[in-house]
Design a protein around this motif. Structure first.
Motif, PDB file in Angstrom:
ATOM      1  N   ARG A 142     -56.483 -13.338  16.509  1.00 33.94           N
ATOM      2  CA  ARG A 142     -55.565 -12.346  17.091  1.00 33.94           C
ATOM      3  C   ARG A 142     -55.752 -10.982  16.431  1.00 33.94           C
ATOM      4  O   ARG A 142     -55.646  -9.942  17.090  1.00 33.94           O
ATOM      5  CB  ARG A 142     -54.128 -12.834  16.939  1.00 33.94           C
ATOM      6  N   TYR A 143     -56.014 -10.983  15.145  1.00 41.04           N
ATOM      7  CA  TYR A 143     -56.243  -9.718  14.429  1.00 41.04           C
ATOM      8  C   TYR A 143     -57.473  -9.014  14.994  1.00 41.04           C
ATOM      9  O   TYR A 143     -57.445  -7.810  15.268  1.00 41.04           O
ATOM     10  CB  TYR A 143     -56.432 -10.014  12.943  1.00 41.04           C
ATOM     11  N   LEU A 144     -58.561  -9.750  15.193  1.00 40.68           N
ATOM     12  CA  LEU A 144     -59.774  -9.155  15.747  1.00 40.68           C
ATOM     13  C   LEU A 144     -59.562  -8.660  17.173  1.00 40.68           C
ATOM     14  O   LEU A 144     -60.114  -7.632  17.572  1.00 40.68           O
ATOM     15  CB  LEU A 144     -60.914 -10.175  15.704  1.00 40.68           C
ATOM     16  N   SER A 145     -58.769  -9.394  17.944  1.00 36.01           N
ATOM     17  CA  SER A 145     -58.528  -8.997  19.337  1.00 36.01           C
ATOM     18  C   SER A 145     -57.745  -7.697  19.430  1.00 36.01           C
ATOM     19  O   SER A 145     -57.829  -6.994  20.444  1.00 36.01           O
ATOM     20  CB  SER A 145     -57.790 -10.110  20.079  1.00 36.01           C
ATOM     21  N   ILE A 146     -56.992  -7.355  18.373  1.00 39.06           N
ATOM     22  CA  ILE A 146     -56.196  -6.120  18.384  1.00 39.06           C
ATOM     23  C   ILE A 146     -56.968  -4.957  17.754  1.00 39.06           C
ATOM     24  O   ILE A 146     -57.052  -3.863  18.318  1.00 39.06           O
ATOM     25  CB  ILE A 146     -54.860  -6.337  17.655  1.00 39.06           C
ATOM     26  N   PHE A 147     -57.557  -5.176  16.590  1.00 38.29           N
ATOM     27  CA  PHE A 147     -58.181  -4.088  15.851  1.00 38.29           C
ATOM     28  C   PHE A 147     -59.636  -3.864  16.248  1.00 38.29           C
ATOM     29  O   PHE A 147     -60.203  -2.817  15.929  1.00 38.29           O
ATOM     30  CB  PHE A 147     -58.086  -4.358  14.352  1.00 38.29           C
ATOM     31  N   HIS A 209     -49.889  -6.444   9.428  1.00 44.25           N
ATOM     32  CA  HIS A 209     -50.763  -5.347   9.849  1.00 44.25           C
ATOM     33  C   HIS A 209     -50.775  -5.210  11.363  1.00 44.25           C
ATOM     34  O   HIS A 209     -50.752  -4.088  11.907  1.00 44.25           O
ATOM     35  CB  HIS A 209     -52.185  -5.596   9.321  1.00 44.25           C
ATOM     36  N   MET A 210     -50.805  -6.339  12.082  1.00 51.39           N
ATOM     37  CA  MET A 210     -50.764  -6.294  13.545  1.00 51.39           C
ATOM     38  C   MET A 210     -49.437  -5.708  14.028  1.00 51.39           C
ATOM     39  O   MET A 210     -49.405  -4.927  14.987  1.00 51.39           O
ATOM     40  CB  MET A 210     -50.973  -7.693  14.118  1.00 51.39           C
ATOM     41  N   LEU A 211     -48.346  -6.069  13.374  1.00 50.28           N
ATOM     42  CA  LEU A 211     -47.044  -5.530  13.762  1.00 50.28           C
ATOM     43  C   LEU A 211     -46.999  -4.024  13.526  1.00 50.28           C
ATOM     44  O   LEU A 211     -46.489  -3.270  14.371  1.00 50.28           O
ATOM     45  CB  LEU A 211     -45.932  -6.224  12.965  1.00 50.28           C
ATOM     46  N   ALA A 212     -47.546  -3.569  12.391  1.00 55.68           N
ATOM     47  CA  ALA A 212     -47.573  -2.137  12.105  1.00 55.68           C
ATOM     48  C   ALA A 212     -48.382  -1.382  13.146  1.00 55.68           C
ATOM     49  O   ALA A 212     -47.976  -0.306  13.617  1.00 55.68           O
ATOM     50  CB  ALA A 212     -48.135  -1.896  10.704  1.00 55.68           C
ATOM     51  N   ARG A 213     -49.533  -1.944  13.541  1.00 56.46           N
ATOM     52  CA  ARG A 213     -50.346  -1.286  14.566  1.00 56.46           C
ATOM     53  C   ARG A 213     -49.623  -1.264  15.918  1.00 56.46           C
ATOM     54  O   ARG A 213     -49.659  -0.260  16.643  1.00 56.46           O
ATOM     55  CB  ARG A 213     -51.690  -2.015  14.689  1.00 56.46           C
ATOM     56  N   ALA A 214     -48.954  -2.348  16.265  1.00 50.68           N
ATOM     57  CA  ALA A 214     -48.230  -2.397  17.537  1.00 50.68           C
ATOM     58  C   ALA A 214     -47.098  -1.373  17.560  1.00 50.68           C
ATOM     59  O   ALA A 214     -46.866  -0.710  18.576  1.00 50.68           O
ATOM     60  CB  ALA A 214     -47.686  -3.806  17.768  1.00 50.68           C
ATOM     61  N   CYS A 215     -46.376  -1.239  16.438  1.00 47.69           N
ATOM     62  CA  CYS A 215     -45.299  -0.248  16.362  1.00 47.69           C
ATOM     63  C   CYS A 215     -45.859   1.165  16.452  1.00 47.69           C
ATOM     64  O   CYS A 215     -45.260   2.042  17.094  1.00 47.69           O
ATOM     65  CB  CYS A 215     -44.516  -0.432  15.066  1.00 47.69           C
ATOM     66  N   GLN A 216     -46.997   1.394  15.809  1.00 44.12           N
ATOM     67  CA  GLN A 216     -47.639   2.705  15.886  1.00 44.12           C
ATOM     68  C   GLN A 216     -48.041   3.022  17.321  1.00 44.12           C
ATOM     69  O   GLN A 216     -47.864   4.155  17.804  1.00 44.12           O
ATOM     70  CB  GLN A 216     -48.866   2.733  14.967  1.00 44.12           C
ATOM     71  N   HIS A 217     -48.576   2.029  18.016  1.00 39.34           N
ATOM     72  CA  HIS A 217     -48.956   2.211  19.413  1.00 39.34           C
ATOM     73  C   HIS A 217     -47.725   2.492  20.272  1.00 39.34           C
ATOM     74  O   HIS A 217     -47.760   3.346  21.174  1.00 39.34           O
ATOM     75  CB  HIS A 217     -49.673   0.963  19.913  1.00 39.34           C
ATOM     76  N   ALA A 218     -46.629   1.786  20.000  1.00 39.23           N
ATOM     77  CA  ALA A 218     -45.400   2.008  20.767  1.00 39.23           C
ATOM     78  C   ALA A 218     -44.850   3.410  20.535  1.00 39.23           C
ATOM     79  O   ALA A 218     -44.331   4.043  21.459  1.00 39.23           O
ATOM     80  CB  ALA A 218     -44.354   0.964  20.378  1.00 39.23           C
ATOM     81  N   PHE A 235     -38.952  -2.088  20.183  1.00 41.01           N
ATOM     82  CA  PHE A 235     -40.178  -2.879  20.024  1.00 41.01           C
ATOM     83  C   PHE A 235     -40.330  -3.360  18.589  1.00 41.01           C
ATOM     84  O   PHE A 235     -40.717  -4.492  18.336  1.00 41.01           O
ATOM     85  CB  PHE A 235     -41.390  -2.029  20.426  1.00 41.01           C
ATOM     86  N   GLY A 236     -40.004  -2.462  17.634  1.00 41.01           N
ATOM     87  CA  GLY A 236     -40.142  -2.834  16.226  1.00 41.01           C
ATOM     88  C   GLY A 236     -39.227  -3.978  15.845  1.00 41.01           C
ATOM     89  O   GLY A 236     -39.630  -4.895  15.123  1.00 41.01           O
ATOM     90  N   LEU A 237     -37.999  -3.949  16.348  1.00 39.55           N
ATOM     91  CA  LEU A 237     -37.059  -5.029  16.043  1.00 39.55           C
ATOM     92  C   LEU A 237     -37.532  -6.347  16.646  1.00 39.55           C
ATOM     93  O   LEU A 237     -37.464  -7.397  16.002  1.00 39.55           O
ATOM     94  CB  LEU A 237     -35.666  -4.676  16.568  1.00 39.55           C
ATOM     95  N   LYS A 238     -38.023  -6.287  17.885  1.00 38.07           N
ATOM     96  CA  LYS A 238     -38.506  -7.504  18.531  1.00 38.07           C
ATOM     97  C   LYS A 238     -39.734  -8.053  17.801  1.00 38.07           C
ATOM     98  O   LYS A 238     -39.845  -9.264  17.562  1.00 38.07           O
ATOM     99  CB  LYS A 238     -38.849  -7.205  19.989  1.00 38.07           C
ATOM    100  N   THR A 242     -40.068 -11.618  15.843  1.00 40.05           N
ATOM    101  CA  THR A 242     -41.130 -12.584  16.147  1.00 40.05           C
ATOM    102  C   THR A 242     -41.911 -12.949  14.898  1.00 40.05           C
ATOM    103  O   THR A 242     -42.218 -14.126  14.648  1.00 40.05           O
ATOM    104  CB  THR A 242     -42.083 -11.998  17.207  1.00 40.05           C
ATOM    105  N   LEU A 243     -42.253 -11.925  14.100  1.00 39.72           N
ATOM    106  CA  LEU A 243     -43.005 -12.171  12.870  1.00 39.72           C
ATOM    107  C   LEU A 243     -42.197 -13.013  11.896  1.00 39.72           C
ATOM    108  O   LEU A 243     -42.725 -13.927  11.245  1.00 39.72           O
ATOM    109  CB  LEU A 243     -43.377 -10.830  12.224  1.00 39.72           C
ATOM    110  N   THR A 244     -40.902 -12.720  11.786  1.00 40.66           N
ATOM    111  CA  THR A 244     -40.038 -13.489  10.885  1.00 40.66           C
ATOM    112  C   THR A 244     -39.964 -14.954  11.315  1.00 40.66           C
ATOM    113  O   THR A 244     -40.036 -15.864  10.478  1.00 40.66           O
ATOM    114  CB  THR A 244     -38.626 -12.885  10.852  1.00 40.66           C
ATOM    115  N   ILE A 245     -39.837 -15.188  12.616  1.00 41.61           N
ATOM    116  CA  ILE A 245     -39.783 -16.562  13.122  1.00 41.61           C
ATOM    117  C   ILE A 245     -41.089 -17.281  12.842  1.00 41.61           C
ATOM    118  O   ILE A 245     -41.112 -18.418  12.354  1.00 41.61           O
ATOM    119  CB  ILE A 245     -39.468 -16.563  14.626  1.00 41.61           C
TER     120      ILE A 245
END
Length: 314
Positions: A142-147, A209-218, A235-238, A242-245
């Motif tokens: 998943r990391y490679l698919s995003i970055f 790192h994926m969450l940080a990139r997604a928030c930056q994109h949002a 988006f950041g809260l969601k 998700t990451l916490t779960i």
């Protein structure tokens, strides 16, 4: 594995609690502290194992049936399902054998039972190691698919995915065989605990790192639409939830078992650590529960896979 310390098995047979045993029991010896022991009825343990088996068999069948799911990502998810399936099968099989031997239904020589126990322990240990490896592999994928989205299909090719899968299975079988063969060495427990910590750190770093990139994109999308606060915050809260779960379930289900192994190295004779050892059945049950939860986290969230599952079931 005995609740009193690092005795015969690394992963161990269950303590053979009776279904009539109360769920919470205060256990105390004459010199040590009073301990809260959570007894898991054999019927509940076997039922959870069977649910996990059925669930993961459906995931594997759906991925095998639908050609649209024949991609590296789904192959990793399918291998995780196979690993979870083997974890459940091994624990259910060992529990069933113990119950049959205890009831006198299964009459076998001690040497035969010992060999069977060793084989099942290798199966359980190997499937646990492979399960953790495939959780890490899914995180890397998943990391490679995003970055590396533009180069993802050239980086994660089917031949490379199959080589990685083969390497994980071979390494899991070899390591589990060595672990069971040298179960009484402290180095074995340290290796297992270190491996768990490494997987936990790897998953945490990659997903954060994926969450940080997604928030930056949002935030970038929000600036384009001149809505500076609403989209990123929601988006950041969601994403954080998700990451916490995801990491929380991983740590909750696997952490107690590896805490048990750590205490076997640090304080095998301490009375307080002995209280933890008495709940080994609970720790194995949590791993079975993780095998039940994994398909919902990694497989059932895919609409294509859910549709194929409906076709398989119906």
């Amino acid at each position: 594995m005995s609740g009193q310390g690092p005795q015969r098995r690394l992963l161990g047979s269950l303590n053979g609690t009776s279904p009539a045993t109360p769920h919470f029991e205060l256990a105390a010896n004459q010199t040590g502290p009073r301990c809260l022991e959570v007894s898991i009825p054999d019927g509940l343990f076997l039922s959870l194992g069977l649910v996990s088996v059925v669930e993961n068999v459906l995931v594997v069948a759906a991925i095998a049936k639908n050609r649209n799911l024949h991609s590296p990502m789904y192959y990793f998810i399918g291998c995780l399902a196979v690993s979870d399936l083997l974890v459940s099968v091994g624990n259910v099989l060992e529990t069933a054998v113990m119950l049959l031997v205890a009831a006198g239904t299964l009459a076998a020589q001690a040497a035969v039972v010992q060999q069977l126990d060793d084989i099942i322990d290798v199966l359980i240990c190997g499937s646990m190691v492979s399960s953790l490896c495939f959780l890490g592999a899914i995180a890397v994928d998943r990391y490679l698919s995003i970055f590396y989205a533009l180069r993802y299909h050239s980086i994660v090719t089917l031949p490379r995915a199959w080589r990685a899968i083969s390497a994980i299975w071979v390494a899991s079988v070899l390591s589990s065989t060595l672990f069971i063969a040298y179960y009484n060495h402290t180095a074995v427990l340290l290796c297992l605990v270190s491996f768990f910590v490494a997987m936990l750190v790897l998953m945490a770093v990659l997903y954060v790192h994926m969450l940080a990139r997604a928030c930056q994109h949002a935030r970038g999308i929000a600036r384009l639409h001149k809505r500076q606060h609403f989209i990123p915050q929601g988006f950041g809260l969601k994403g954080a939830a998700t990451l916490t779960i995801l990491l929380g379930i991983f740590f909750l289900c696997w952490g107690p078992f590896f805490l048990h192994l750590s205490l076997m190295v640090l304080c095998p004779q301490h009375p307080i650590c002995g209280c933890v050892f008495q709940n080994f059945n609970l720790f194995l049950t949590l791993i079975i529960c993780n095998s039940i939860i994994d398909p919902f986290i990694y497989a059932f969230c895919s609409q294509e896979l859910r549709k194929t599952l409906q076709e398989v079931v119906l």
